[in-house]
Design a protein around this motif. Structure first.
Motif, PDB file in Angstrom:
ATOM      1  N   GLN A   2      -7.263  36.568  24.804  1.00  0.00           N
ATOM      2  CA  GLN A   2      -7.435  37.910  24.264  1.00  0.00           C
ATOM      3  C   GLN A   2      -7.041  37.900  22.778  1.00  0.00           C
ATOM      4  O   GLN A   2      -6.294  37.020  22.325  1.00  0.00           O
ATOM      5  N   TYR A   3      -7.519  38.895  22.036  1.00  0.00           N
ATOM      6  CA  TYR A   3      -7.262  38.947  20.598  1.00  0.00           C
ATOM      7  C   TYR A   3      -6.856  40.362  20.194  1.00  0.00           C
ATOM      8  O   TYR A   3      -7.334  41.347  20.781  1.00  0.00           O
ATOM      9  N   ARG A   4      -5.970  40.438  19.213  1.00  0.00           N
ATOM     10  CA  ARG A   4      -5.544  41.718  18.665  1.00  0.00           C
ATOM     11  C   ARG A   4      -5.530  41.617  17.139  1.00  0.00           C
ATOM     12  O   ARG A   4      -5.329  40.537  16.584  1.00  0.00           O
ATOM     13  N   ARG A   5      -5.724  42.759  16.485  1.00  0.00           N
ATOM     14  CA  ARG A   5      -5.733  42.779  15.018  1.00  0.00           C
ATOM     15  C   ARG A   5      -4.307  42.680  14.487  1.00  0.00           C
ATOM     16  O   ARG A   5      -3.413  43.404  14.943  1.00  0.00           O
ATOM     17  N   ASP A  12      -8.044  38.934  13.340  1.00  0.00           N
ATOM     18  CA  ASP A  12      -7.993  39.042  14.792  1.00  0.00           C
ATOM     19  C   ASP A  12      -7.397  37.752  15.330  1.00  0.00           C
ATOM     20  O   ASP A  12      -7.989  36.674  15.176  1.00  0.00           O
ATOM     21  N   THR A  15      -3.595  36.572  21.353  1.00  0.00           N
ATOM     22  CA  THR A  15      -2.347  37.197  21.788  1.00  0.00           C
ATOM     23  C   THR A  15      -1.292  36.172  22.173  1.00  0.00           C
ATOM     24  O   THR A  15      -0.096  36.453  22.084  1.00  0.00           O
ATOM     25  N   PRO A 276       1.604  47.238  23.441  1.00  0.00           N
ATOM     26  CA  PRO A 276       0.405  47.155  22.602  1.00  0.00           C
ATOM     27  C   PRO A 276       0.701  46.990  21.125  1.00  0.00           C
ATOM     28  O   PRO A 276      -0.155  46.513  20.371  1.00  0.00           O
ATOM     29  N   THR A 279       1.257  42.141  18.284  1.00  0.00           N
ATOM     30  CA  THR A 279      -0.021  41.460  18.066  1.00  0.00           C
ATOM     31  C   THR A 279      -0.103  40.195  18.898  1.00  0.00           C
ATOM     32  O   THR A 279      -1.091  39.959  19.589  1.00  0.00           O
ATOM     33  N   CYS A 280       0.945  39.376  18.814  1.00  0.00           N
ATOM     34  CA  CYS A 280       0.918  38.139  19.591  1.00  0.00           C
ATOM     35  C   CYS A 280       2.321  37.623  19.816  1.00  0.00           C
ATOM     36  O   CYS A 280       3.259  37.952  19.076  1.00  0.00           O
TER      37      CYS A 280
END
Length: 327
Positions: A2-5, A12, A15, A276, A279-280
């Motif tokens: 999965q990826y988050r900004r 991006d 995670t 949430p 980010t990672c």
């Protein structure tokens, strides 16, 4: 994966990312062939964010990542850190000439003209309230030496002070099931400021893998042997500041929460991703098998309310008194 900004960087990032402290040193003996295999496996599995520092093995970790960049065509983001080369490590050392020298050295180690992300490496607290330091970093962005900058901190109050500077893009902070204060006191402010959060020490120096025992031996050059009481650097860097015996007790209370087919380490990483604002998580890995185990945590189902509440109870019962007021 999965990826988050990552906050205002716009990157991006995976995670579950790759913490490169262990492949540099201070974690016992390392094997470069295994380290490179771990780095390659990370890319294979979709990990695209690698966190290192100029002092990890005196630049060795950075140079291994440069080798990865040379051997692979995929693009990925590299974050490094600057400041801990200072001796003595004092606030006055965070000045233009010193930071420029550190960043130039990292550019050489990483073989990158422009660094993706540079983080001040847990400087003395007063540095976070000195606008001139961040003006220097703004200048480096304008020169094209770095694209973005952030900070790595020991304490929540340092994180809150850092994000008052508008161009701080990321905060790296210790956050795991033994360090809950950031969620209570920092995450909302980071979200409002569009600041990416990098969860470091996500497995509490190995405690949250569930593999350590009271008689587990540590090599002399492993910080888990020589820094349990803060002899070399901040005590919170080792086992998240938790007394070793207490940590082992807490682990035994967490074990029954782990879903069948998963490991405690994967559970601990998935717990972090339930927030949430993060980010990672950036767990370390020294071989491909550890990378595979870490990466699998990103695809586990969300934890349920009972599991989240149980982690909170373990923290409140055993850990809070040791760490919450200190960091």
């Amino acid at each position: 994966m999965q990826y988050r900004r990552l906050g205002k960087t716009g990157y991006d990032v995976s995670t579950i990312s790759f913490g490169a402290w262990a492949i540099g040193g201070t974690w016992g003996q390392v094997d470069d062939a295994q380290s490179m295999a771990a780095l390659h496996r990370a890319l294979d599995l979709g990990i695209n964010f690698f966190d290192t520092a100029d002092v990890y093995g005196d630049g060795h970790s950075e140079r291994l990542i440069a080798q990865l960049r040379h051997e692979r065509r995929e693009s990925f983001t590299v974050a490094t850190k600057a400041g801990r080369r200072l001796d003595p490590h004092v606030a006055g050392g965070y000045n233009g000439p010193n930071l420029r020298a550190f960043i130039d050295r990292s550019r050489q180690n990483l073989q990158m003209d422009t660094l993706d992300l540079v983080q001040l490496h847990c400087p003395p607290s007063v540095v976070f309230s000195q606008p001139e330091v961040f003006e220097v970093l703004d200048g480096f962005v304008q020169e094209g030496m770095i694209r973005h900058y952030g900070v790595s901190v020991e304490r929540v109050d340092e994180a809150l002070e850092a994000i008052r500077h508008p161009n701080v893009a990321t905060v790296q902070i210790i956050f795991n099931a033994f360090r809950l204060k950031p969620a209570d006191a920092f995450f909302a402010a980071a979200r409002d400021a569009d600041v990416g959060i990098l969860a470091r020490v996500p497995l509490a120096s190995g405690l949250l893998t569930g593999k350590l025992r009271a008689d587990t031996p540590f090599q002399a050059d492993d910080h888990r042997a020589f820094n349990r009481h803060g002899e070399a650097f901040d005590k919170g860097e080792t086992f998240s500041g938790v007394d070793y015996a207490t940590g082992l007790e807490a682990v035994e209370r967490l074990r029954p929460l782990v879903p069948e087919g998963s490991t405690l380490a994967q559970f601990a990483l998935r717990w972090i991703l339930m927030f949430p604002e993060v980010t990672c998580a950036i767990p370390g890995a020294r071989n491909p098998q550890q990378v595979e185990s870490n990466a699998a945590a990103a695809d586990l189902p969300p934890l349920n309310a009972e599991q989240m509440a149980a982690v909170q109870r373990v923290y409140d019962d055993l850990i809070r008194g040791q760490v919450h007021g200190h960091w």
